[in-house]
Each structure stands twice: as structure tokens, then as C-alpha cells.
Design an enzyme around this catalytic site. Structure first.
Site, PDB file in Angstrom:
ATOM      1  N   HIS A 126      42.599  49.289  39.071  1.00 16.30           N
ATOM      2  CA  HIS A 126      41.609  48.258  39.403  1.00 16.30           C
ATOM      3  C   HIS A 126      40.551  48.812  40.361  1.00 16.30           C
ATOM      4  O   HIS A 126      40.701  48.683  41.574  1.00 16.30           O
ATOM      5  CB  HIS A 126      42.298  47.060  40.055  1.00 16.30           C
ATOM      6  CG  HIS A 126      43.146  46.281  39.109  1.00 16.30           C
ATOM      7  ND1 HIS A 126      42.651  45.230  38.370  1.00 16.30           N
ATOM      8  CD2 HIS A 126      44.447  46.405  38.765  1.00 16.30           C
ATOM      9  CE1 HIS A 126      43.618  44.732  37.621  1.00 16.30           C
ATOM     10  NE2 HIS A 126      44.718  45.428  37.832  1.00 16.30           N
TER      11      HIS A 126
ATOM     12  N   CYS B 132      42.446  47.634  33.365  1.00 14.77           N
ATOM     13  CA  CYS B 132      43.879  47.334  33.293  1.00 14.77           C
ATOM     14  C   CYS B 132      44.212  46.715  31.931  1.00 14.77           C
ATOM     15  O   CYS B 132      44.191  47.417  30.941  1.00 14.77           O
ATOM     16  CB  CYS B 132      44.317  46.470  34.466  1.00 14.77           C
ATOM     17  SG  CYS B 132      46.062  46.701  34.839  1.00 14.77           S
TER      18      CYS B 132
ATOM     19  N   GLU C 297      37.769  47.675  41.080  1.00 13.26           N
ATOM     20  CA  GLU C 297      37.023  46.624  41.813  1.00 13.26           C
ATOM     21  C   GLU C 297      37.533  46.441  43.242  1.00 13.26           C
ATOM     22  O   GLU C 297      36.791  45.985  44.106  1.00 13.26           O
ATOM     23  CB  GLU C 297      37.075  45.291  41.051  1.00 13.26           C
ATOM     24  CG  GLU C 297      38.430  44.601  40.970  1.00 13.26           C
ATOM     25  CD  GLU C 297      39.266  45.029  39.775  1.00 13.26           C
ATOM     26  OE1 GLU C 297      39.102  46.168  39.295  1.00 13.26           O
ATOM     27  OE2 GLU C 297      40.111  44.225  39.335  1.00 13.26           O
TER      28      GLU C 297
END
Ligand code: GLN
Length: 543
Positions: free
Chosen positions: A518, A380, A520
Site C-alpha cells: 500500500h 493490493c 498510499e
């Protein structure tokens, strides 16, 4: 089977790991073949955590449907391997917002609107709504028993016991049993007080889960059972463990799922915990080690990068590598000291973030990673910084920047998103121009096309993926796509209509990838995210 409800409250103090305990119980119930969902009720007045400072509150976790939620939802998704949505997290603010909206609309037909029944009804509706069709619903009440703010939530879950039948409702109370070094013993008094407080509101816990540094002796468990009026075999220890992924196994060894099954009359089934055992074996027996530097501005508070931290560990599990994390404060990085600051790192990651603080240090770190062929992963804001760095140092646009940091600069290679197609609403969205800080971002899961022959394709192995977003700015494709293509930084992921650049990479570099989303948020311990897996692999090979 009627849905069974497990309410989890916390006592004594915060940060005892209530979210992890709830997630671990959920994992055990799933391992018994039950379907389970999980919800967090947060007592604060913010409508959602989207505008809350990660310093204070930890990471903002984003779901597929674009809800900005508490970081405990991350644990829930990782442990239960489910996709949650905005109904899995309610704050007191959201509940009140809805009650007040109804009141303004005249829905209450002139009644005096009160905490009981109007607010508690709203809470019960949220709880019952999320539980529909599931075998078990785990509901975690944020905060600590005794807080003024959490009273409406506690009252609502108290009412639910008589409404749903006591055989369908279970209360688990997580407390702290501190070990006093000077006295050489553990103390049960805080637990006694906390349970007393809970009982004064009309909730009698069925199970007490004691967070403790040490295993609790039989005599201590008996004492807690006696003073708190629960069965002796309803007192469990949540002992400190090395890895958070050990918690489900620990709970199982103590028989927590058995006790829950008896109290809720769940079908007798065995837990299949093989995947959890395999995971813990891998965590304990790595074949090598790699050190990753996270270059960001929240160095003292790992909670702010919770999912990121976990995803890196998952990447390690997938490669049998122990991942050592080093947080480097980007505010302290300068072109002069960058080499020393990043010494010994096998891979460098620049995470997401907002605001200009520390950005120049991140850009310097990225230049170092690019020039020295150190595996780099930008997420990001990290991807945006990689684009800026490339523009400045390779394309010669010395003043290149993001509009976020230099509103009227000559080369805004990153600019405010003008509009984007929302695949959920099938509408072109543009919410960026209004300056309301809440609800103005491109949020949640969007599809992305992956380009053949790239590292992104090596990782994902398929032409279309879905990833979660949370940003206001993006790569300025109109203005600069041609410059970058000539320079050698390629776009390996694009929105299906090709208006938005989602992944960039440098083919000449061992592993240099930046993504606007993102990843994650979608990594789980059993199933590491492909980009984290490959990043860790590249870092290991770099060693
Ligand atoms: N601040 C940047 C933006 O709004 C990056 C956001 C992020 O890293 N989540 O686009």
C-alpha cells in the site's frame, strides 16, 4: 526541556476534524523547531481497528511496524512527516486487554482491580511511554465528551495535570459552533454545554477551538470565553476550508501556536511555514487537470480510502495537476457497460479490499484499461485482480482466480501466503492457516528489490525500497511465474529472497502497474509517493 503535553478532546458531535486539528497543531509546533509526537486514544472496545468495517470506521491505517490503526494516524504522519508505530494508537480494548492479562497473571497481588487506579494507570503509562524524549506530545482523545466509553481516558488525562505540573499540560477542546441559516447567526450553546460537561469531569479547557462554517466575530468569541471561563484570546475558529492542507496556515494566522507557546512556556521561536505556503500555492494554481476513476466497492464513503485519496492529490501537487476523483462502483460494472462507466477517465485505479463483492467488475475495468492503454494503477487487491485479468484474457486460463474468491478453482494465480520471512523478527512467519480474523496477515513494512529498466525503477530510482503491507493472499509464483513471463506481464519488484512478487507491470502499456503493498500510506503532501507521482503524470499525458 521537559515534555509538554497537549490533550485534545472533542465536544458536541463527532467528525469535527479533531485528528486534522491535532495534526495541524503538531505541524505548527514542528515548524517552530520542536520535536513532536502524537497519539490517538480510541474509546471503543475493539483491540485494534483491524477487524472493523471501513464503511463504519473508515480506512485501517497501517504503520511500518505493522500496527493496524485509526486513520487519524495517517493525518499525523502526513502532517508531521514522522513514522509512527503501535504505541501511537491505543484503544480502550487494548488497555483493558492488558489490564486483564496482568490480573490473570497475578501481577496485582490479589488487589481488587478497578477503573481507578488500574485502568487509568495503564492509560497514563501508554501516554507517558510515547512521549519519552519529545519536546511536545499531542494526545487526541477519540469520541465526544459525554460518551460513557471515554470516561477512563478523560479521568487519566485529568490526573496527569497534577502529576506533571500545570505548566506542562494543556487541554484543547474542539467544539462545533453551528450557523443557523433561518436565524442568520451562529449559536454558542452547544459549546457551552460541552465545556460544562468537560468541567464536570474535572477538566478545565485552556483553549477552545470552534469548528464553524463562518469566521467567528469578536462578540461571539467574547461570549464563548465568558461562558466557558477561558481567556478571550484562547478562543479560536477552525473555519471550513477548501483543502485540509490550509488548516495549519489558518491556525497560524489566528495565532494558535503563539497562545500554546505562551501557556506552555515554550521557547520563543518563529514558525517556518514556507513549505506549507508553497504546498497551498501549488494546490490553488494547477497548470492542468486530470480525472482519475477509483473503481471500488466503497463509493459512498470516501473515508474508507482516505490515504489513497490524499496520495492522489499529492501526486497531482508533484505534477502541478489538479486531480479530480470519480468513484465508480465496481458492482455495477459489466463487460457491456464498462465503456460508458469509465468514459472520460484519464487514469483508472483499483484499490485494496477484501471479499468477493464487486471483484468481477474490477476485473472488467482492468481489462478495459489494459486494452485501451489507459494508465492503470492496482493496489493490493487491485494488483491481484490485474493478475487474474491477465491470466484469463491473455494467458487463456479462463477460470483463473484468487483462492479468496474460489477456494478450489483450477487456476489459483493468487493464493494464500504460505510463509514469508519477517525482516523485523528474523523469523519465517506463517500465520495464515489459523482462521482467527485478527492478526493473521502479512502486515507492515517489508523490503522489496526493484528490477532495472522497469517503470518501478523509473519511479523509485533505487534498487531497494520499503513498503507497507496488509494482505493474506499473494501471487502464486511457484505455479505461474513462467506463464506470465512468456505472456508479457513482468515482475518489477520482488522480496529480497525472491519468493514474493511485490510489483507487476506491462512494459508495452503506457503505464500499467500493480503492487502488492500500500504505497498510499507513505505519501506526504510535501513528498508525493513516486508511484502516485508517475501514475498522475501518465494520466495527465494520456489526456
Ligand atoms: N484481500 C486481499 C488479500 O488479503 C487483498 C488485501 C488488500 O487489498 N489489502 O490478500
Amino acid at each position: 526541556m521537559k515534555t509538554k503535553f497537549i490533550f485534545i478532546t472533542g465536544g458536541v458531535l463527532s467528525s469535527l476534524g479533531k485528528g486534522l486539528a491535532a495534526a495541524s497543531i503538531g505541524a505548527l509546533l514542528k515548524a517552530r523547531g520542536l520535536t513532536a509526537t502524537i497519539q490517538k486514544l480510541d474509546p471503543y472496545i475493539n483491540v485494534d481497528p483491524g477487524t472493523m468495517n471501513p464503511f463504519q470506521h473508515g480506512e485501517v491505517y497501517v504503520t511500518d511496524d505493522g500496527a493496524e490503526t485509526d486513520l487519524d494516524l495517517g493525518h499525523y504522519e502526513r502532517y508531521l512527516d514522522v513514522s509512527l508505530n503501535q504505541n501511537n494508537n491505543f484503544t480502550c480494548g487494548r488497555i483493558y486487554h492488558s489490564v486483564i492479562t496482568k490480573e490473570r497473571r497475578g501481577d496485582y497481588l490479589g488487589a481488587t482491580v478497578q477503573v481507578i487506579p488500574h485502568v487509568t494507570d495503564e492509560i497514563k503509562q501508554a501516554v507517558l511511554g510515547v512521549a519519552k524524549g519529545e519536546d511536545v506530545a499531542l494526545i487526541e482523545i477519540g469520541g465526544t465528551v459525554g460518551d460513557i466509553e471515554s470516561l477512563p481516558f478523560l479521568e487519566a488525562i485529568r490526573q496527569l495535570r497534577s502529576e506533571l505540573g500545570s505548566e506542562n499540560v494543556l487541554y484543547i477542546h474542539l467544539t462545533l459552533v453551528p450557523y443557523l441559516k433561518a436565524a442568520g447567526e451562529v449559536k454558542t450553546k452547544p459549546t457551552q454545554h460541552s465545556v460544562k460537561e468537560l468541567r464536570s469531569i474535572g477538566i478545565h479547557p485552556d483553549i477552545i477551538l470552534c469548528r464553524s462554517e463562518v469566521e467567528l466575530e469578536e462578540s461571539i468569541k467574547r461570549k464563548i470565553a465568558l461562558f466557558c471561563d477561558v481567556d478571550r484570546d484562547a478562543v479560536f475558529t477552525s473555519v471550513d476550508v477548501e483543502s485540509i492542507y490550509e488548516v495549519p496556515l489558518k491556525f497560524y494566522q489566528e495565532g494558535l501556536d503563539q497562545k500554546i507557546a505562551i501557556l506552555l512556556k515554550l521557547p520563543a521561536k518563529n514558525c517556518d511555514l514556507q513549505p506549507w505556503k508553497d504546498l497551498n500555492y501549488k494546490l490553488k494554481n494547477p497548470k492542468s487537470e486530470t480525472t482519475i476513476g477509483i473503481v471500488g466497492k466503497y463509493v459512498d464513503l470516501k473515508e474508507a480510502y482516505k490515504s489513497l485519496h490524499e496520495a492522489l492529490i499529492h501526486g497531482g501537487v508533484a505534477n502541478d495537476v489538479a486531480v479530480k476523483l470519480r468513484y465508480v462502483n465496481s458492482e455495477e460494472i459489466t463487460p457491456k457497460n464498462v465503456k460508458a462507466k469509465l468514459k472520460g477517465l484519464d487514469g483508472i485505479l483499483v484499490p485494496g479490499g477484501f471479499g468477493s463483492r464487486g471483484v468481477e467488475g474490477k476485473i472488467t475495468a482492468i481489462q478495459y484499461a489494459r486494452e485501451n492503454k489507459i494508465p492503470f494503477f492496482g493496489i493490493c487487491l487491485g494488483m491481484q485482480c490485474a493478475v487474474i485479468e491477465y491470466a484469463r484474457n491473455v494467458l487463456g486460463l479462463a477460470k483463473a482466480n484468487s483462492e479468496e474468491f474460489d477456494k478450489d478453482g483450477p487456476d489459483s494465480v493468487i493464493y494464500l501466503i504460505k510463509e514469508w520471512y519477517d525482516y523485523r523478527t528474523k523469523k519465517t512467519e506463517c500465520r495464515c492457516e489459523d482462521s482467527d480474523k485478527g492478526g493473521t496477515m502479512r502486515l507492515g513494512a517489508y523490503p522489496c528489490k526493484i528490477v532495472e529498466g522497469t517503470k518501478a525503477m523509473d519511479a523509485y530510482g533505487k534498487p531497494e525500497i520499503q513498503e507497507r503491507h496488509r494482505h493474506r493472499y499473494e501471487f502464486n509464483k511457484e505455479g505461474y511465474a513462467a506463464n506470465f513471463a512468456e505472456g508479457g506481464l513482468i515482475f518489477s519488484g520482488l522480496s529480497p529472497d525472491e519468493t514474493l512478487v511485490e510489483i507487476v507491470e506491462i512494459p508495452e502499456h503506457p503505464w500499467f502497474v500493480g503492487c502488492q503493498f500500500h504505497p498510499e500510506f507513505k505519501s506526504t503532501p510535501m513528498n508525493a509517493h513516486p508511484l502516485f507521482r508517475d501514475f498522475i503524470k501518465a494520466a495527465r499525458d494520456n489526456k
